[in-house]
Design a protein around this motif. Sequence first.
Motif, PDB file in Angstrom:
ATOM      1  N   TRP A 244       0.938  -1.141   0.023  1.00  0.00           N
ATOM      2  CA  TRP A 244      -0.004  -0.030   0.034  1.00  0.00           C
ATOM      3  C   TRP A 244       1.109   1.253  -0.116  1.00  0.00           C
ATOM      4  O   TRP A 244       1.773   1.432   0.860  1.00  0.00           O
TER       5      TRP A 244
ATOM      6  N   ASN B 184      -3.935   2.487  -5.335  1.00  0.00           N
ATOM      7  CA  ASN B 184      -3.274   2.383  -4.051  1.00  0.00           C
ATOM      8  C   ASN B 184      -2.111   1.541  -3.775  1.00  0.00           C
ATOM      9  O   ASN B 184      -1.303   1.659  -2.707  1.00  0.00           O
TER      10      ASN B 184
ATOM     11  N   GLU C  53      -6.387   5.068   2.904  1.00  0.00           N
ATOM     12  CA  GLU C  53      -6.667   4.669   1.644  1.00  0.00           C
ATOM     13  C   GLU C  53      -7.282   5.796   0.699  1.00  0.00           C
ATOM     14  O   GLU C  53      -7.717   6.856   1.375  1.00  0.00           O
TER      15      GLU C  53
END
Length: 276
Positions: A221, A232, A226
């Motif tokens: 990530w 992402n 997020e």
Amino acid sequence: MNYRHSFHAGNSADVVKHSLLIALVRALQQKPSALTIMDTHAGCGIYDLHGNQAKRTGEAAQGVLRAFADASPLLDDYRATVQAVNLGPEPRLYPGSPRILAQLLREQDVLILNEKHPEDAKALRAAMRDTSAAVHQRDAYELWLAMLPTRTPRGVVVVDPPYEQTDERARITDTLAAARRKWAHGVTVIWYPLKDRATHVRWKQQLRRLGIPKLMSIEHWLYDAEQPGIYNGAGLFIVNPPYAFTQTLPPLLEALRVTLAPEGQRGEISFEWLGN
């Protein structure tokens, strides 16, 4: 999600995927027996980072160019495979998985490549002309099952689709389940983009239900929180990773996290076992 690779060659996902793929193959090659490597969605084989599509996104600046600017020796093998297709100190060309895998082959190993898209298949054949690779132009999931079990004692299947079709994850899950019935001891690597956590969590739950004892998930990530609606990061599912590979993971993943973290972000890269 459309992930046509010519737009994204050399991005952070490629750095992670190819660094881990190199480490995985090297670990398997610690044993002398022959290895078959099959890439079901091989793409063009090599990409021009100065071409119109790559320049439109500019993603290589946050991927391969960062890796080349980094001093970590843990990324030396990755940088060497990219440098092998370039003349200058800074990469202009980026090798896709087929060209990287071809560099890793020993005399006894076999490389099978598949690309269904007609233009990409033509480019792939040209890119692999100086190698021993066999190139197919078939449906990826049909070929995946048709080629199992491999003719050599051991093998690796690399599944790296563009996720253009809404049923891509379902086809992967179903084909993996069928492949396990034919080839339970084989190694399978499945790449996927990370756009939102909820979709990814649901897919992990579906894969858990397959009951594969040795199933690893590696997730990268890019951002600390997020970012809805955008890319992402990316990850890999790996079935039956060898012990020698899993032992190298913690320092390699940390080196990749540090190298690829966007400015002002720490980023996250981790692995977990999904098997029962």
